[in-house]
Design a protein around this motif. Structure first.
Motif, PDB file in Angstrom:
ATOM      1  N   GLU A 126       0.910  -1.487  -0.101  1.00 23.52           N
ATOM      2  CA  GLU A 126       0.019   0.002   0.035  1.00 23.52           C
ATOM      3  C   GLU A 126       0.873   1.237   0.067  1.00 23.52           C
ATOM      4  N   LYS A 127       2.101   1.045   0.969  1.00 21.90           N
ATOM      5  CA  LYS A 127       2.966   2.312   0.617  1.00 21.90           C
ATOM      6  C   LYS A 127       3.665   2.529  -0.407  1.00 21.90           C
ATOM      7  N   ASP A 128       4.010   1.468  -0.971  1.00 23.53           N
ATOM      8  CA  ASP A 128       4.593   1.379  -2.501  1.00 23.53           C
ATOM      9  C   ASP A 128       3.835   1.916  -3.427  1.00 23.53           C
ATOM     10  N   ASP A 129       2.412   1.317  -3.362  1.00 22.28           N
ATOM     11  CA  ASP A 129       1.507   1.842  -4.387  1.00 22.28           C
ATOM     12  C   ASP A 129       1.266   3.464  -4.307  1.00 22.28           C
ATOM     13  N   SER A 130       1.138   4.076  -3.182  1.00 22.72           N
ATOM     14  CA  SER A 130       0.639   5.367  -2.715  1.00 22.72           C
ATOM     15  C   SER A 130       1.982   6.354  -3.306  1.00 22.72           C
ATOM     16  N   ASN A 131       3.242   5.812  -2.987  1.00 23.13           N
ATOM     17  CA  ASN A 131       4.524   6.488  -3.486  1.00 23.13           C
ATOM     18  C   ASN A 131       4.251   6.512  -5.123  1.00 23.13           C
ATOM     19  N   GLN A 132       4.147   5.412  -5.823  1.00 27.14           N
ATOM     20  CA  GLN A 132       4.331   5.461  -7.236  1.00 27.14           C
ATOM     21  C   GLN A 132       3.029   6.168  -7.679  1.00 27.14           C
ATOM     22  N   LYS A 133       1.732   6.330  -7.015  1.00 26.98           N
ATOM     23  CA  LYS A 133       0.531   6.859  -7.346  1.00 26.98           C
ATOM     24  C   LYS A 133       1.049   8.501  -7.402  1.00 26.98           C
ATOM     25  N   LEU A 134       1.569   8.786  -6.616  1.00 25.91           N
ATOM     26  CA  LEU A 134       1.854  10.344  -6.071  1.00 25.91           C
ATOM     27  C   LEU A 134       2.932  10.494  -7.217  1.00 25.91           C
ATOM     28  N   ALA A 135       3.875   9.914  -7.672  1.00 24.34           N
ATOM     29  CA  ALA A 135       4.759  10.066  -8.695  1.00 24.34           C
ATOM     30  C   ALA A 135       4.261   9.962  -9.871  1.00 24.34           C
TER      31      ALA A 135
ATOM     32  N   TRP B 127       9.499  22.453 -16.429  1.00 23.00           N
ATOM     33  CA  TRP B 127      10.184  20.960 -16.591  1.00 23.00           C
ATOM     34  C   TRP B 127       9.870  20.316 -17.779  1.00 23.00           C
ATOM     35  N   LYS B 128      10.877  19.478 -17.910  1.00 27.01           N
ATOM     36  CA  LYS B 128      10.483  18.575 -19.203  1.00 27.01           C
ATOM     37  C   LYS B 128      10.576  16.911 -18.493  1.00 27.01           C
ATOM     38  N   VAL B 129       9.637  16.325 -18.965  1.00 30.39           N
ATOM     39  CA  VAL B 129       9.300  15.066 -18.568  1.00 30.39           C
ATOM     40  C   VAL B 129      10.130  14.081 -19.632  1.00 30.39           C
ATOM     41  N   LEU B 130      11.072  13.274 -19.032  1.00 27.23           N
ATOM     42  CA  LEU B 130      11.906  12.486 -19.826  1.00 27.23           C
ATOM     43  C   LEU B 130      11.178  11.070 -19.943  1.00 27.23           C
ATOM     44  N   GLY B 131      11.809  10.489 -20.763  1.00 27.45           N
ATOM     45  CA  GLY B 131      11.320   9.147 -20.905  1.00 27.45           C
ATOM     46  C   GLY B 131      10.099   8.598 -21.504  1.00 27.45           C
ATOM     47  N   ASP B 132       9.401   9.681 -22.221  1.00 27.23           N
ATOM     48  CA  ASP B 132       8.309   9.298 -23.008  1.00 27.23           C
ATOM     49  C   ASP B 132       8.389   8.690 -24.304  1.00 27.23           C
ATOM     50  N   SER B 133       9.460   9.079 -24.834  1.00 27.89           N
ATOM     51  CA  SER B 133       9.842   8.323 -26.204  1.00 27.89           C
ATOM     52  C   SER B 133      11.238   7.704 -26.142  1.00 27.89           C
ATOM     53  N   ALA B 134      11.959   7.794 -24.931  1.00 30.43           N
ATOM     54  CA  ALA B 134      13.239   7.323 -24.888  1.00 30.43           C
ATOM     55  C   ALA B 134      13.255   5.629 -25.032  1.00 30.43           C
ATOM     56  N   SER B 135      14.376   4.978 -25.488  1.00 28.36           N
ATOM     57  CA  SER B 135      14.395   3.790 -25.694  1.00 28.36           C
ATOM     58  C   SER B 135      14.841   2.934 -24.413  1.00 28.36           C
ATOM     59  N   ASP B 136      15.585   3.538 -23.705  1.00 30.96           N
ATOM     60  CA  ASP B 136      16.284   3.041 -22.474  1.00 30.96           C
ATOM     61  C   ASP B 136      15.209   3.395 -21.357  1.00 30.96           C
ATOM     62  N   PRO B 137      14.944   2.371 -20.421  1.00 34.83           N
ATOM     63  CA  PRO B 137      14.028   2.875 -19.456  1.00 34.83           C
ATOM     64  C   PRO B 137      14.918   3.443 -18.157  1.00 34.83           C
ATOM     65  N   ALA B 138      14.383   4.325 -17.706  1.00 29.75           N
ATOM     66  CA  ALA B 138      14.948   4.928 -16.567  1.00 29.75           C
ATOM     67  C   ALA B 138      14.846   4.227 -15.095  1.00 29.75           C
ATOM     68  N   PRO B 139      15.792   4.065 -14.170  1.00 26.39           N
ATOM     69  CA  PRO B 139      15.562   3.589 -13.189  1.00 26.39           C
ATOM     70  C   PRO B 139      14.395   4.039 -12.248  1.00 26.39           C
ATOM     71  N   GLU B 140      13.733   3.170 -11.428  1.00 28.27           N
ATOM     72  CA  GLU B 140      12.742   3.669 -10.695  1.00 28.27           C
ATOM     73  C   GLU B 140      13.165   4.501  -9.348  1.00 28.27           C
ATOM     74  N   PRO B 141      12.312   5.613  -9.390  1.00 25.99           N
ATOM     75  CA  PRO B 141      12.947   6.626  -8.409  1.00 25.99           C
ATOM     76  C   PRO B 141      12.365   6.138  -6.743  1.00 25.99           C
TER      77      PRO B 141
END
Length: 514
Positions: A432-441, A494-508
């Protein structure tokens, strides 16, 4: 609204029938009685006051002076001046709105001083002649309608194109206007350059009416739009049951521009409905799916804000129940639209066209009349019942929620029962905590995609968190390669990265600092 006071002047006795006819008509007509209040000297109760003092005080209090000039001049005072002339002179000196009606076309038999008064009145303003009471009523009616139109108390165009009384350029958010241009250029190839001065932007969007700010200008760019348009706020409420009942578990009143209202109301709903998070098996982006598709929630709220009747004192209401979402506004369906036609592709007929145009430029709406059709399609794809649209005292969009007991929920419950007793607390709470953090991200990233120029304060206000939490989470997203800052802290975006990138970024790591 305070009624407009009308003072009807005349020589006592000569116009008794006409005065009563005008009074009865103005008090009985559905339009006139809504705006005007009539004063007749004969209706003043007995009091220990001089008559001339009473009627002059009423002239001072009135908004419109109606002079009825006939054959007689009236009784004269020691200076040889009649009450009618004194009233006219008082109204002229105080710059009251004067309407003069002269009975009869012939001057033969008219008192010399009355002829002189008519000539003096004629030199300074337009006056009308009449022969019968119906002609007087018709002439006065036409003059009062012109008065209402000039004062913009009667509108013959859309509300958003009318002047916003008292609003000036100082009441607009200049930085917000520059952000609008930048976003519109990216979203719709808006033609104005980014450095366009605010007055030029207002003229380009037709947001000025005879040099004055329109209601649309204030709703779109005002620092505090509700200061001028009190009911333009949105009220959001969340109920655990299926009916409106107190106490209300969650209730918010949102203020701001139409863009801020939509964002805040949508986030209110999304923060309280179920969210499922998938995996990166098929995409670098983590798939998320709200119980009610986000596009459906947004469309319902945008429609309410863009098409509502802003002359009505009620606000847009967003109410989330256990089984449905209801979005209500005071608007009406313009002819020839009907509820049945909303289920099919139809012509776009915005109730507030200037608002709609600017909201289109920021991709809040389209201009093809497909909004309700898309809502129906997306609900079907999500396995939800078809939305309902009702027209009564206002317009209601009703979107049904998913059933609470799902197969995945059942599987999670069975899995939790198999865990050892001493580990059950950890296995339930940590996801639940992880989902909450990911949801806010995801909500932060979605907000930045929609509004790259959002400040930390704006993000905090929209998401309902503190600015320190926003700073912490933005820093985590930046370190994880999800976003980057373009330009300085003030004036950049702000610029959101990774929307069209080929390499996935690490999970924050988005856990809040302890």
């Amino acid at each position: 609204m305070t009624p407009v006071r009308i003072f009807i002047s005349s020589v006592q006795g000569e116009f008794t029938g006409e005065r009563e006819r005008v009074r009865d008509y103005l008090r009985g007509d559905p339009l006139m009685r809504r705006f005007f209040e009539v004063f007749l000297f004969e209706e003043v109760p007995a009091s220990d006051q001089r008559p001339d003092r009473v009627y002059l005080e009423e002239v001072e209090r009135c908004d419109i002076y109606v002079g009825l000039f006939g054959q007689d001049y009236g009784s004269e005072n020691a200076e040889g001046v009649s009450p009618t002339e004194r009233e006219f002179d008082c109204a002229t000196e105080l710059e009251k709105h004067r309407l003069i009606f002269v009975k009869g076309a012939q001057e033969d038999g008219r008192h010399p001083k009355m002829r002189s008064l008519i000539a003096r009145a004629q030199a300074g303003l337009v006056r009308r002649r009449f022969a019968t009471p119906p002609e007087l009523v018709a002439g006065l009616y036409a003059a009062l309608v012109q008065y209402l139109e000039a004062k913009e108390m009667l509108r013959f165009g859309p509300f958003d194109a009318a002047q916003c009384s008292g609003a000036t350029l100082d009441d607009l958010d200049v930085e917000g206007m520059y952000r609008f241009i930048r976003t519109a250029r990216r979203a719709r190839q808006f033609s104005l350059p980014e450095e366009t001065p605010p007055p030029d932007l207002l003229r380009h969007l037709n947001l000025l009416n005879r040099g004055r700010l329109t209601n649309a200008a204030v709703l779109l760019f005002g620092r505090a739009p509700q200061r001028f348009l009190l009911s333009s706020e949105i009220k959001c409420a969340h109920f655990h049951g299926t009916e409106v009942a107190k106490p209300i578990p969650s209730y918010q009143v949102y203020k701001g521009t139409v863009f801020a209202l939509v964002d805040q109301a949508v986030d209110f709903v999304l923060g309280k409905i179920a969210l499922s998070v998938g995996t990166r098996a098929e995409s670098v982006q983590v798939p998320v799916a709200y119980e009610i598709p986000k596009e459906v929630v947004t469309e319902a709220v945008v429609n309410a804000v863009a098409h509502r009747d802003y002359t009505d004192n009620s606000s847009v209401q967003v109410m989330l129940f256990a089984d449905r979402l209801e979005v209500m506004n005071s608007g009406r369906l313009p002819p020839p639209l009907t509820v049945e036609k909303l289920r099919l592709p139809h012509q776009s007929l915005p109730g507030n066209p200037l608002l709609a145009e600017s909201m289109y430029l920021l991709q809040y709406i389209e201009r093809m009349g497909t909004g309700t059709v898309d809502m129906i399609r997306r609900c079907a794809e999500a396995g939800l019942p078809e939305p309902e649209f009702d027209v009564g005292a206002g317009f209601v969009a009703r979107i049904w929620r998913a059933r609470r007991t799902t197969q995945s929920t059942t599987r999670r419950s069975r899995s939790a029962r198999k865990q050892p007793e001493n580990n059950q607390k950890t296995t339930r709470k940590q996801p639940e905590k992880d989902d909450s953090n990911q949801k806010l991200a995801d909500r932060v990233l979605a907000l930045l995609r929609r509004n790259p120029s959002a400040s930390r304060r704006e993000i905090a206000a929209t998401l309902g968190i503190t600015e320190s939490t926003v700073r912490y989470r933005l820093d985590k997203l930046r370190k994880a390669g999800k976003i980057e800052r373009v330009g300085p802290d003030k004036g950049g975006h702000w610029k959101v990265l990774g929307d069209s990138a080929s390499d996935p970024a690490p999970e924050p790591n988005l856990e809040s600092p302890q």
